[in-house]
Design an enzyme around this catalytic site. Structure first.
Site, PDB file in Angstrom:
ATOM      1  CB  ALA A 311      -0.928  -0.007   1.215  1.00 16.65           C
ATOM      2  N   PRO A 312       0.452   2.302  -0.727  1.00  9.81           N
ATOM      3  CG  PRO A 312       0.480   4.464  -1.616  1.00  9.81           C
ATOM      4  CD  PRO A 312       1.253   3.550  -0.739  1.00  9.81           C
ATOM      5  N   GLY A 313       0.191   1.321  -3.325  1.00  9.14           N
ATOM      6  CA  GLY A 313       0.110   0.563  -4.559  1.00  9.14           C
ATOM      7  C   GLY A 313       0.813   1.153  -5.768  1.00  9.14           C
ATOM      8  CG  ASN A 314       1.679   5.311  -6.310  1.00  8.77           C
ATOM      9  OD1 ASN A 314       0.534   5.102  -6.710  1.00  8.77           O
ATOM     10  ND2 ASN A 314       2.037   6.453  -5.771  1.00  8.77           N
ATOM     11  CE  LYS A 315       8.624   2.355  -3.573  1.00  8.26           C
ATOM     12  NZ  LYS A 315       7.700   3.194  -2.781  1.00  8.26           N
ATOM     13  NE  ARG A 338      -1.329   1.200   4.869  1.00  3.63           N
ATOM     14  CZ  ARG A 338      -0.728   2.255   4.301  1.00  3.63           C
ATOM     15  NH1 ARG A 338      -1.229   3.460   4.488  1.00  3.63           N
ATOM     16  NH2 ARG A 338       0.364   2.109   3.583  1.00  3.63           N
ATOM     17  CG  ASP A 378       9.448   1.668   0.133  1.00  4.23           C
ATOM     18  OD1 ASP A 378      10.548   2.088   0.477  1.00  4.23           O
ATOM     19  OD2 ASP A 378       8.462   2.403  -0.056  1.00  4.23           O
ATOM     20  CB  CYS A 438      11.049   7.865   1.428  1.00  4.83           C
ATOM     21  SG  CYS A 438       9.873   7.380   2.710  1.00  4.83           S
TER      22      CYS A 438
END
Length: 636
Positions: A311-315, A338, A378, A438
């Site tokens: 989550a949130p799912g971009n990768k 989530r 991540d 990050c």
């Protein structure tokens, strides 16, 4: 309520850890949300400069009961923003205005000390600015179609990539919005005609209006005017990314391309881990048998992959897009809410072959997903590299005890990150793990990787670091251990991205274990053993038959096959098939698949994964022998 009061309340709540500054400014009860967030965010980003000026000028000594956050937003706007607004004849406004001359003297002294010519230049050094990146969802559209959509809506594509020009365009647009807020004063939504007033409150004449406008343009940065402030370019490294000015985020969110999920706003640094996992960027990879010492891209084929913190799912959606529906992607998210949002987001993006797993990654047993070959990690981190969060961190004045607590928190995060990587390394067939944060903290980046490599060295030492984009990406990890600079860092000032860290662990292939082709005598022994097993099955007896291993390597054990009790009604002709199918074998180690050597020898494979054509060939030969062919007897 006064904009300054609202901004000060939001800063106070953020300082107390009650939420992110942006969310607090956009709450339902807040009036003039955009103006409130603008002054609060800017004051928060430069709070150290403003606090220094307030202290040097003796403001709090003259006004000991003045609310610090209110002083911050008012002084920032008076010195660096649109000028002090509202009632200045009494109350807070009067106190700030009365002391403003002293504050400005402190400002000029600081400018001399920092060797800058203007207040804007002073804060520009303190404020990181990065472009807005838009990633095209190539599952449902093409990059060219998205570019055409932006061009049709008034944007201009730059002929060549130019991050500096995009940042300057965004800077000019930012100043334009500040001027607009200055003219709006307390009425942000008033029409333009009502804003054309001078300081005395009288309407500005037409001639003076033009002159004033010209002067404002002259003060702005030298960038193309009007339409050219809406510029973008295509990223030369990640070609599905489009790069826009920093101030264009609100306009992009409302664009049909974003609203229809044909593209998503995603920072460039956040896109790097999926590209590295699938070897879509140049790397010196141990998994590339043909070029083990040269940077290559796309030369290693990866099977199913798993995103351990999805989550949130971009990768995850990027992994699916790069896989083009040819690779299974598992998306793990432990929080139920989530996970539901993740599933909805992946559905909106039409991401193919993605399975959402609502569990904690640390609770997943490696044998549950033996097919997984790559893991994206991540995990939770401090988020210290995200530019948008810098203003919230600046608000928190660290006392001695708080600094110690922060160190403890970083250590807890680092321990958790270490556990996640070590757990990923226990998955049976995983060959590559990409770890990213990050964060800009060494404790969460280089030190975690060093701990992992030291722990692996104490065991079998099979894992090593792939060299990510050598010679292509200049910003490397801190050289605190051997091969640390195989990892990369991202920074706002050098790479025009959020602060980021990426490391790629690869399981080093074992030495080449080879097996010779079966000799005629070995084939005869195996045939005879299976026929004996078949005969024993017909008579109802259990016979243990030792079959010699196909390899001549001394370290390979003999494989023991035990025939199952055969049903009397089973046709004799199918007995060899059933015996071959039901005979259990001892598991051999998994070895990476490679091409034949020049002499025709094959690389050793896991014994239980025999190629289908070899199995069928042996079964057919056994059937022919049973039907009447004479089997040559071997004398030992």
């Amino acid at each position: 309520m006064d904009v300054y009061q609202q901004a000060a309340r939001a800063m106070q709540a953020s300082e107390e850890g009650k939420g992110q500054l942006k969310q607090l400014c956009l709450q339902k009860e807040v009036q003039k949300k955009r103006a409130t967030y603008a002054v609060a965010a800017e004051a928060a980003k430069h709070v150290k400069v403003v606090d220094g000026l307030l202290k040097e000028s003796g403001f709090y000594e003259a006004n000991p009961t003045f609310w610090p956050n209110l002083a911050r937003v008012m002084v920032y706007d008076a010195l660096f923003g649109t000028g002090l607004k509202g009632e200045v004849r009494k109350g807070a406004g009067y106190a700030v205005k009365k002391h403003l001359a002293r504050i400005k003297r402190s400002l000029h002294e600081l400018m001399k000390k920092q060797k800058v010519a203007s207040p804007q230049e002073l804060i520009a050094k303190k404020k990181p600015r990065i472009p807005i990146y838009v990633r095209v969802n190539t599952v449902v559209t093409t990059v060219n179609d998205v570019i055409a959509a932006f061009v049709a809506s008034g944007w201009r594509q730059m002929e060549a990539p130019d991050p500096a020009a995009v940042l300057e365009a965004g800077k000019a647009q930012h100043y334009s919005e500040s001027d607009k807020r200055k003219r709006a004063a307390d009425g942000d939504d008033e029409p333009e005609a009502k804003r054309q007033k001078d300081e005395s409150g009288k309407a500005v004449k037409k001639g003076k209006k033009k002159k004033g406008k010209k002067g404002a343009e002259d003060a702005a940065p030298a960038v193309p005017q009007g339409h050219d402030r809406k510029v973008f370019y295509r990223d030369p490294m990640l070609t599905s990314l489009l790069v826009f000015p920093p101030s264009s985020k609100f306009a992009l969110i409302k664009h049909d391309v974003i609203r229809t999920h044909k593209a998503v706003i995603q920072d460039k640094a956040s896109c790097l881990p999926p590209y590295v996992l699938l070897h879509c960027l140049p790397m010196v990879s141990a998994l590339d048998r043909e070029n083990p010492e040269e940077p290559t891209a796309g030369t290693t084929v990866m099977g199913p992959v798993l995103d351990a913190t999805s989550a949130p799912g971009n990768k995850t959606s990027l992994l699916a897009a790069l896989s083009r529906g040819k690779r299974q992607v598992y998306a793990v998210e432990k929080d139920e809410g989530r996970a539901e949002l993740l599933q909805k987001r992946l559905t909106d993006f039409k991401s193919p072959k993605v399975e959402v797993i609502n569990r904690s990654f640390l609770d997943i047993l490696p044998e549950e997903y033996p097919q997984v070959e790559g893991i994206l990690l991540d995990p939770s981190c401090s988020g210290s590299g995200i530019v948008d969060r810098v203003c919230d961190d600046n608000l928190k004045t660290k006392q001695a005890g708080e600094k110690e607590e922060d160190e403890k928190r970083l250590q807890r995060l680092a321990d958790f990150q270490f556990d996640m990587i070590r757990h990923a390394m226990t998955f049976l067939n995983v060959r590559r793990i990409v770890y990213s944060t990050c964060s800009i903290h060494r404790q969460e980046n280089e030190e975690v990787v060093q701990r992992v490599m030291d722990a692996d060295a104490d065991e079998d030492g099979r894992w090593q670091l792939a060299d990510i984009m050598p010679g292509t990406w200049g910003n490397r990890a801190l050289p605190v251990f051997q091969n640390a600079q195989h990892c990369i860092r991202c920074s706002p000032s050098e790479d025009h991205t959020n602060g980021f860290f990426v490391a790629c662990f690869e399981k080093a292939p074992s030495g080449k274990k080879k097996r010779k082709r079966l000799s005629k005598q070995e084939k005869k022994k195996r045939k005879r053993a299976k026929l004996e097993a078949e005969a024993a099955g017909e008579s109802g007896d259990e016979v243990e038959v030792v079959v010699e291993n196909a390899s001549d390597d001394e370290d390979e054990d003999a494989v023991v096959e035990t025939s199952a009790r055969k049903n009397a009604a089973t046709p004799a002709k199918e007995a060899p098939k059933k015996a071959a199918k039901e005979a259990p074998v001892k598991a051999a180690p998994v070895v990476e698949e490679a091409e034949d050597d020049k002499d025709g020898d094959e690389e050793m494979e896991e014994f239980e994964e025999v190629e289908e054509d070899e199995e069928m060939e042996e079964v057919e030969e056994l059937e022919e022998l049973e039907e009447g062919e004479e089997m040559e007897e071997e004398e030992e």
